[in-house]
Enzyme design. Structure first.
Site, PDB file in Angstrom:
ATOM      1  N   ASP A  11       0.970  -1.072  -0.126  1.00  0.00           N
ATOM      2  CA  ASP A  11       0.013  -0.029   0.205  1.00  0.00           C
ATOM      3  C   ASP A  11       0.920   1.348   0.044  1.00  0.00           C
ATOM      4  O   ASP A  11       2.133   1.149   0.339  1.00  0.00           O
ATOM      5  CB  ASP A  11      -0.775   0.129   1.128  1.00  0.00           C
ATOM      6  CG  ASP A  11      -1.657   1.191   1.251  1.00  0.00           C
ATOM      7  OD1 ASP A  11      -2.434   1.438   0.338  1.00  0.00           O
ATOM      8  OD2 ASP A  11      -1.747   2.018   2.386  1.00  0.00           O
ATOM      9  N   SER A  12       0.304   2.318  -0.409  1.00  0.00           N
ATOM     10  CA  SER A  12       0.812   3.706  -0.216  1.00  0.00           C
ATOM     11  C   SER A  12       1.459   3.880   1.328  1.00  0.00           C
ATOM     12  O   SER A  12       2.511   4.789   1.317  1.00  0.00           O
ATOM     13  CB  SER A  12       0.322   4.747  -0.789  1.00  0.00           C
ATOM     14  OG  SER A  12      -1.018   4.896  -0.030  1.00  0.00           O
ATOM     15  N   GLY A  44      -2.828   8.979  -3.739  1.00  0.00           N
ATOM     16  CA  GLY A  44      -4.054   9.354  -4.212  1.00  0.00           C
ATOM     17  C   GLY A  44      -4.203  10.631  -4.931  1.00  0.00           C
ATOM     18  O   GLY A  44      -5.129  10.992  -5.984  1.00  0.00           O
ATOM     19  N   ASN A  75      -6.070   1.228  -3.606  1.00  0.00           N
ATOM     20  CA  ASN A  75      -7.055   1.649  -4.479  1.00  0.00           C
ATOM     21  C   ASN A  75      -6.568   2.095  -5.622  1.00  0.00           C
ATOM     22  O   ASN A  75      -6.751   2.073  -6.886  1.00  0.00           O
ATOM     23  CB  ASN A  75      -8.244   2.166  -4.003  1.00  0.00           C
ATOM     24  CG  ASN A  75      -9.297   1.123  -3.282  1.00  0.00           C
ATOM     25  OD1 ASN A  75     -10.440   0.748  -3.599  1.00  0.00           O
ATOM     26  ND2 ASN A  75      -9.053   0.733  -1.888  1.00  0.00           N
ATOM     27  N   THR A  76      -5.815   3.365  -5.172  1.00  0.00           N
ATOM     28  CA  THR A  76      -5.054   3.998  -6.206  1.00  0.00           C
ATOM     29  C   THR A  76      -4.160   3.209  -7.286  1.00  0.00           C
ATOM     30  O   THR A  76      -4.150   3.364  -8.459  1.00  0.00           O
ATOM     31  CB  THR A  76      -4.544   5.363  -5.543  1.00  0.00           C
ATOM     32  OG1 THR A  76      -5.468   6.000  -4.629  1.00  0.00           O
ATOM     33  CG2 THR A  76      -4.158   6.300  -6.574  1.00  0.00           C
ATOM     34  N   GLU A 153      -6.348   8.955   9.226  1.00  0.00           N
ATOM     35  CA  GLU A 153      -4.947   8.983   9.877  1.00  0.00           C
ATOM     36  C   GLU A 153      -5.061   9.586  11.389  1.00  0.00           C
ATOM     37  O   GLU A 153      -4.244   9.409  12.238  1.00  0.00           O
ATOM     38  CB  GLU A 153      -3.865   9.381   8.943  1.00  0.00           C
ATOM     39  CG  GLU A 153      -3.839   8.482   8.072  1.00  0.00           C
ATOM     40  CD  GLU A 153      -2.457   8.573   7.189  1.00  0.00           C
ATOM     41  OE1 GLU A 153      -1.635   9.213   7.234  1.00  0.00           O
ATOM     42  OE2 GLU A 153      -2.616   7.851   5.932  1.00  0.00           O
ATOM     43  N   CYS A 187     -11.366   2.920  -0.786  1.00  0.00           N
ATOM     44  CA  CYS A 187      -9.989   3.592  -0.198  1.00  0.00           C
ATOM     45  C   CYS A 187      -9.671   2.838   0.856  1.00  0.00           C
ATOM     46  O   CYS A 187     -10.528   2.398   1.737  1.00  0.00           O
ATOM     47  CB  CYS A 187     -10.051   5.169  -0.126  1.00  0.00           C
ATOM     48  SG  CYS A 187      -8.683   5.663   0.636  1.00  0.00           S
ATOM     49  N   THR A 188      -8.260   2.473   1.068  1.00  0.00           N
ATOM     50  CA  THR A 188      -8.029   1.500   2.158  1.00  0.00           C
ATOM     51  C   THR A 188      -8.396   2.439   3.637  1.00  0.00           C
ATOM     52  O   THR A 188      -8.683   1.756   4.750  1.00  0.00           O
ATOM     53  CB  THR A 188      -6.282   1.599   1.996  1.00  0.00           C
ATOM     54  OG1 THR A 188      -5.798   2.986   1.996  1.00  0.00           O
ATOM     55  CG2 THR A 188      -5.799   0.580   1.180  1.00  0.00           C
ATOM     56  N   HIS A 189      -8.622   3.591   3.388  1.00  0.00           N
ATOM     57  CA  HIS A 189      -8.812   4.179   4.870  1.00  0.00           C
ATOM     58  C   HIS A 189     -10.120   4.187   5.296  1.00  0.00           C
ATOM     59  O   HIS A 189     -10.444   4.474   6.367  1.00  0.00           O
ATOM     60  CB  HIS A 189      -8.142   5.627   4.728  1.00  0.00           C
ATOM     61  CG  HIS A 189      -6.660   5.878   4.783  1.00  0.00           C
ATOM     62  ND1 HIS A 189      -6.073   5.290   3.874  1.00  0.00           N
ATOM     63  CD2 HIS A 189      -6.083   6.479   5.655  1.00  0.00           C
ATOM     64  CE1 HIS A 189      -4.783   5.596   4.083  1.00  0.00           C
ATOM     65  NE2 HIS A 189      -4.748   6.442   5.107  1.00  0.00           N
TER      66      HIS A 189
HETATM   67  N1  DGL Z   1      -4.128   3.851  -0.183  1.00  0.00           N
HETATM   68  C1  DGL Z   1      -4.625   4.740  -0.970  1.00  0.00           C
HETATM   69  C2  DGL Z   1      -5.971   4.228  -1.479  1.00  0.00           C
HETATM   70  O1  DGL Z   1      -6.176   3.287  -1.177  1.00  0.00           O
HETATM   71  C3  DGL Z   1      -5.229   5.995   0.022  1.00  0.00           C
HETATM   72  C4  DGL Z   1      -3.931   6.825   0.456  1.00  0.00           C
HETATM   73  C5  DGL Z   1      -3.083   7.529  -0.476  1.00  0.00           C
HETATM   74  O2  DGL Z   1      -3.695   8.233  -1.231  1.00  0.00           O
HETATM   75  O3  DGL Z   1      -2.038   7.226  -0.622  1.00  0.00           O
HETATM   76  O4  DGL Z   1      -6.463   4.924  -2.673  1.00  0.00           O
END
Ligand code: DGL
Length: 271
Positions: A11-12, A44, A75-76, A153, A187-189
């Site tokens: 993940d990012s 993102g 997701n991104t 976060e 989105c993961t969050h």
């Molecule tokens: N992990 C990103 C997503 O699911 C969200 C955080 C980011 O923008 O890196 O799209």
């Protein structure tokens, strides 16, 4: 040996730990290797090219650790890099979009699906495309909600600030698509904000809205795919989690909220 190698998840940043959490619940015996590209988060708001380049580096790191499958939790990254990763890597690669789209298609009654995600995910058009591939008669309305990532976060999950922001985003979605009955948390969050989003969605749309958590949908698909390929880990032992990050400034403080428990040993790496 390949069977013991585990599932690689990247993940990012910390958000993908919601996917690790879902995978741990669904596949408790699997060894997991997590890489959070915390030095370069967020993905993102970055261009498709940059996200694809970072994603390749992250996936390569996991492949070099000998994993048997790569799960693109972000997701991104799934929106911008999944096809390239699938073409380049010699193992199964699972993304977030298809499982979430499938779960949404199964859940909708009105045929109107809402999607929320990062700017990149929404700009990519990946969810509408994936849903149209499953059922072209469905209508999809997507809305980027960039402020939800820092809220999650920060741990502001259900206070008046988070409520006001959620009402504004979902209100704009409702104005465009009032008959939405399924909302994909793309989105993961967002799983952390689920109670708030569920309440605000009901308030704003004036009817119940089913929330689809792409993390849970991904864990179900990972299970089915490993089973199909005969790659499920044998034995009764609970699988361990190894965590790698590209920057460790906030991981202790923030990571456990996404994972739901402490992360254990975390190793900082350069990609
Ligand atoms: N992990 C990103 C997503 O699911 C969200 C955080 C980011 O923008 O890196 O799209």
């Amino acid at each position: 040996m390949r069977q013991a190698a585990g599932i690689g998840v990247f993940d990012s940043g910390v958000g993908g730990l919601t996917v690790v959490r879902a995978l741990t619940e669904r596949l408790p015996r699997e060894e997991l290797v997590y890489l959070g590209d915390t030095a370069r988060v967020p993905y993102g708001s970055k261009s498709a090219e940059t996200v694809a380049r970072y994603s390749r580096m992250a996936a390569r790191f996991l492949v070099d650790r000998g994993v048997k499958m790569v799960v693109v939790a972000c997701n991104t990254a799934s929106a911008f890099a999944l096809e390239a990763l699938r073409a380049e890597l010699p193992l199964p690669v699972l993304g977030a979009i298809e499982p979430g789209a499938r779960a949404a298609v199964a859940a909708t009654r009105t045929g109107r699906i809402g999607v929320i995600g990062t700017l990149g995910t929404v700009r990519s058009g990946s969810y509408p495309r994936a849903i149209a591939a499953l059922d072209p008669a469905l209508h999809v309305t997507a809305r980027a909600c960039p402020l939800l990532v820092p809220l999650a976060e920060e741990g502001w999950l259900d206070d008046e600030v988070a409520g006001a922001i959620a009402r504004r985003y979902l209100g704009e979605l409702q104005a465009e698509a009032p008959d939405v009955d399924v909302l994909v948390l793309g989105c993961t969050h967002y799983p952390l904000l689920r109670p708030l989003l569920s309440r605000v969605a009901r308030e704003v749309f004036g009817h119940d809205v089913t929330l689809v958590d792409s993390a849970e949908a991904m864990a179900d698909v990972a299970h089915a795919e490993l089973e199909r390929l005969g790659l499920l880990r044998d034995g009764e032992a609970v699988g361990a989690l190894r965590c790698f990050v590209t920057d460790d400034a906030r991981i202790d403080e923030v990571g456990h909220r996404f994972l739901g428990r402490h992360l254990g040993e975390i190793t900082r790496v350069d990609l």
